[in-house]
Design a protein around this motif. Structure first.
Motif, short mmCIF file in Angstrom:
data_model
loop_
_atom_site.label_atom_id
_atom_site.label_comp_id
_atom_site.label_asym_id
_atom_site.label_seq_id
_atom_site.Cartn_x
_atom_site.Cartn_y
_atom_site.Cartn_z
N SER B 38 0.79 -1.20 0.05
CA SER B 38 -0.04 -0.02 0.03
C SER B 38 1.05 1.41 -0.10
O SER B 38 0.51 2.14 -0.62
CB SER B 38 -1.08 0.08 1.20
OG SER B 38 -0.33 0.04 2.30
N LEU B 39 1.80 1.37 0.70
CA LEU B 39 2.55 2.29 0.48
C LEU B 39 3.49 2.68 -0.79
O LEU B 39 3.65 3.68 -1.11
CB LEU B 39 3.88 2.28 1.94
CG LEU B 39 3.45 2.72 3.16
CD1 LEU B 39 4.46 2.73 4.28
CD2 LEU B 39 2.64 4.13 3.17
N VAL B 42 1.23 4.41 -2.95
CA VAL B 42 1.02 5.79 -2.78
C VAL B 42 2.03 6.79 -3.04
O VAL B 42 2.28 7.54 -3.54
CB VAL B 42 0.32 6.44 -1.43
CG1 VAL B 42 -1.14 5.63 -1.05
CG2 VAL B 42 1.38 5.85 -0.42
N ILE B 45 2.11 6.81 -6.89
CA ILE B 45 1.09 7.69 -7.51
C ILE B 45 1.75 9.22 -7.33
O ILE B 45 1.65 10.07 -8.24
CB ILE B 45 -0.16 7.70 -6.56
CG1 ILE B 45 -0.94 6.31 -7.17
CG2 ILE B 45 -1.15 8.91 -6.63
CD1 ILE B 45 -2.22 5.73 -6.32
N PHE B 46 2.37 9.42 -6.13
CA PHE B 46 2.96 10.74 -5.74
C PHE B 46 4.09 10.84 -6.99
O PHE B 46 4.04 12.00 -7.51
CB PHE B 46 3.54 10.70 -4.41
CG PHE B 46 4.77 12.00 -4.16
CD1 PHE B 46 3.91 13.24 -3.84
CD2 PHE B 46 5.96 11.81 -4.34
CE1 PHE B 46 5.00 14.11 -3.62
CE2 PHE B 46 6.77 12.70 -3.83
CZ PHE B 46 6.15 14.09 -3.78
N GLU B 49 2.51 12.15 -10.14
CA GLU B 49 2.03 13.37 -10.11
C GLU B 49 3.10 14.31 -10.39
O GLU B 49 2.86 15.26 -11.06
CB GLU B 49 1.15 13.45 -8.53
CG GLU B 49 0.02 12.95 -8.34
CD GLU B 49 -0.80 13.19 -7.04
OE1 GLU B 49 -1.96 13.21 -7.02
OE2 GLU B 49 -0.04 13.40 -6.05
N ILE B 56 -3.66 13.24 -8.99
CA ILE B 56 -4.57 11.77 -9.23
C ILE B 56 -5.38 11.67 -8.22
O ILE B 56 -5.17 11.62 -6.83
CB ILE B 56 -3.51 10.59 -9.13
CG1 ILE B 56 -2.44 10.84 -10.55
CG2 ILE B 56 -4.11 9.16 -9.38
CD1 ILE B 56 -1.53 9.78 -10.64
N PHE B 58 -6.82 9.15 -6.04
CA PHE B 58 -6.95 8.00 -5.58
C PHE B 58 -7.04 8.08 -3.99
O PHE B 58 -6.48 8.78 -3.37
CB PHE B 58 -5.49 7.36 -5.78
CG PHE B 58 -5.18 6.02 -5.37
CD1 PHE B 58 -5.76 5.08 -6.23
CD2 PHE B 58 -4.83 5.77 -4.25
CE1 PHE B 58 -5.49 3.67 -5.93
CE2 PHE B 58 -4.59 4.41 -3.75
CZ PHE B 58 -5.01 3.52 -4.72
N ASN B 59 -8.08 7.19 -3.67
CA ASN B 59 -8.33 6.90 -2.06
C ASN B 59 -8.02 5.65 -1.94
O ASN B 59 -8.86 4.64 -2.40
CB ASN B 59 -9.66 7.40 -1.85
CG ASN B 59 -9.96 7.18 -0.18
OD1 ASN B 59 -9.50 6.35 0.22
ND2 ASN B 59 -10.90 8.14 0.17
N ALA B 60 -7.04 4.90 -1.13
CA ALA B 60 -6.59 3.94 -0.67
C ALA B 60 -8.06 3.11 -0.14
O ALA B 60 -7.95 1.73 -0.16
CB ALA B 60 -5.65 3.76 0.32
N ASN B 61 -8.99 3.88 0.11
CA ASN B 61 -10.23 3.04 0.85
C ASN B 61 -11.21 2.55 0.01
O ASN B 61 -12.29 1.92 0.44
CB ASN B 61 -10.65 4.06 2.30
CG ASN B 61 -9.83 4.41 3.10
OD1 ASN B 61 -9.45 3.32 3.82
ND2 ASN B 61 -9.41 5.56 3.12
N GLU B 62 -11.01 2.83 -1.41
CA GLU B 62 -11.98 2.37 -2.33
C GLU B 62 -11.49 1.55 -3.24
O GLU B 62 -10.70 1.79 -4.41
CB GLU B 62 -12.36 3.71 -3.00
CG GLU B 62 -13.07 4.60 -2.21
CD GLU B 62 -13.67 5.87 -3.12
OE1 GLU B 62 -14.63 5.92 -3.60
OE2 GLU B 62 -13.05 7.04 -3.22
#
Lengths: 398, 89
Positions: B38-39, B42, B45-46, B49, B56, B58-62
């Motif tokens: 997960s890290l 993100v 994604i950073f 960007e 972007i 992006f939400n890790a909870n969805e």
């Protein structure tokens, strides 16, 4: 080993700047989350939080003291004054009194303002009081100064479990006889541009609402505030005729020693079991669990699994009050301990508001949307932090 | 920007997170099969960007990621393309 009881509570949070208002909000299932109002909030992707509204520091503190107080200290002092007044503590406790307070970010607003001054505004100097304002122990130290507590005083920092760790250590200080009275809990004031900007990067914040344990939840919502509880040796409290709100019966802490952010159901479960064992409690005694319940996919799934493992087929009712007061990070455990006090003293189990649809991965009775009346003998309060640090408290009716 | 360039950048950024050589990541690779945690996600994604000057959603909870599909290299490329076009517009 000495028994430890709670004789006073105080709080400032998004729901109310005091305990009566917060209890009323818990009973009504009111939400403290709203649009962020601080400077540069319009440059954030996430624009909601559980801010303390209409905070007028100048009305609450002497102009000569205020330059020393970051908001995190202001919240701690106001919550502490309420708790001490409720406990009816008067006279000097001196070295028999102490303070152990949790905070994750300390005076982050002071860091931000100072960096802004030198980096963005081109100033060549910052206030000489920056260091004593921003240090993590400032709230604890100012509480000790204000109330003349000269025994064990320190700050505890373990991210989202800070307040629970602080309260666990305060319990232990009294048990071993190092103090008779401890002010404990947590304070946090992370709702500033830099605080939210940092959290945004992790992609775990919800853009709208916190919906713990609900299908379709989108993450956590940050809150601000403080909770301060007066922990006191039972014999000390009885001798002075103090009203006992609840017993602090047990504490368990564990580390996952695994991932730096991903939660572990195993580590969480071990902490709950450790708290129960420390309290000498059977699982059947627990009538309510105040969950960590952040509203992230990962936490709620792991926590539900841990509760089901520890409690077996029929776990007690569980709610996450974070949907109301937000995730107040290093203070959140203290707000949630106060919710447990409401459950134990008035038999009101605060609800999980914002709950929409049950998630098969979180098969628990989460007290959805509306508070419930139920007489409970004992309660657990969970906190599971980034860093894999788990801290659970067990409370019993006083 | 050429799709091939975006694809190369996506693969390079993923490779950096996974401590792999870019050649070891197929153009059709599925992210979960690559073992990105997960890290790592993100951070990737950073990096995207920063590289493309985009934001972007992006939400890790969805898990279904209605706003940005991060499930495979081709899906990421399409998503980045769309965001670059939006920025230009």
């Amino acid at each position: 080993m000495r028994r430890v009881v709670i004789t006073g509570i105080g709080t400032v949070n998004a729901l109310a700047p005091d305990v009566p208002g917060t209890f009323q909000a818990f009973r009504e299932g009111r939400c403290g989350i709203g649009p962020l109002s601080f400077r540069d909030a319009d440059r954030l992707t996430i624009r909601v939080g559980a801010e303390v509204r209409n905070w007028q520091a100048a009305d609450r503190f002497a102009a000569s003291d205020l330059p020393l107080y970051d908001r995190v200290t202001q919240y701690a002092l106001v919550a502490g004054a309420e708790a001490v007044a409720m406990a009816g503590l008067s006279g000097a406790l001196g070295s028999r009194g102490g303070v152990i307070l949790g905070t994750a970010a300390g005076g982050i607003q002071t860091w931000e303002d100072s960096y802004r001054a030198v980096f963005a505004d081109g100033k060549s100097r910052v206030s000489p009081l920056v260091v004593p304002r921003l240090m993590h122990n400032a709230p604890a130290s100012h509480l000790s100064i204000r109330h003349g507590l000269t025994g064990p005083v320190l700050a505890v920092s373990s991210a989202c479990a800070s307040a629970n760790h602080a309260m666990g250590l305060a319990l232990q200080q009294i048990r071993v006889g190092a103090a008779d009275v401890m002010l404990t809990g947590g304070a946090e004031a992370m709702l500033c541009f830099g605080g939210v900007k940092a959290w945004e990067g992790l992609r775990v914040l919800a853009p709208d609402a916190c919906r713990p344990f609900s299908l379709g939840r989108k993450g956590m919502v940050i809150g601000d505030g403080a909770g301060v509880l007066v922990f006191e040796a039972e014999e000390h409290a009885r001798a002075r005729g103090a009203r006992v709100l609840a017993e602090v019966a047990g504490f368990g802490m564990t580390a996952d020693a695994g991932d730096i952010v991903a939660p572990s159901a195993e580590g969480a479960g071990r902490a709950m079991r450790a708290a129960l064992a420390d309290a000498g409690m059977e699982i059947a005694e627990i009538g309510y669990i105040n969950a960590h319940g952040t509203g992230t996919l990962a936490n709620d799934r792991a926590e539900a699994a841990a509760i089901r493992v520890v409690f077996g087929g029929t776990p007690p009712p569980v709610s996450s009050t974070k949907a109301m007061h937000g995730h107040a990070i290093g203070a959140t455990g203290a707000l949630e301990a106060i919710a447990c006090v409401l459950a134990l003293t008035e038999g009101v189990l605060p609800p999980t508001i914002g709950f929409q649809v049950p998630d098969p991965d979180c098969a628990l009775d989460v007290i959805p949307r509306v508070a419930r009346q139920s007489r409970v003998a004992a309660a657990l309060s969970n906190a599971f932090a980034f860093g894999g640090l788990n801290a659970v408290l067990a409370f019993r009716r006083g | 920007m050429e799709r091939a360039n975006i694809e190369a950048a996506v693969i390079e950024i993923l490779a950096q997170q996974l401590l792999l050589q870019p050649e070891e990541i197929a153009a059709e690779a599925v992210i979960d099969d690559l073992g990105l945690d997960s890290l790592g996600k993100v951070e990737a994604i950073f990096a995207l960007e920063e590289r493309f000057d985009i934001s972007i959603p992006f939400n890790a909870n969805e898990p279904d990621q209605p706003d940005f599909d991060f499930s495979s290299v081709p899906r990421i490329v399409v998503g980045v393309e769309r965001l670059i076009a939006q920025r230009a517009a």
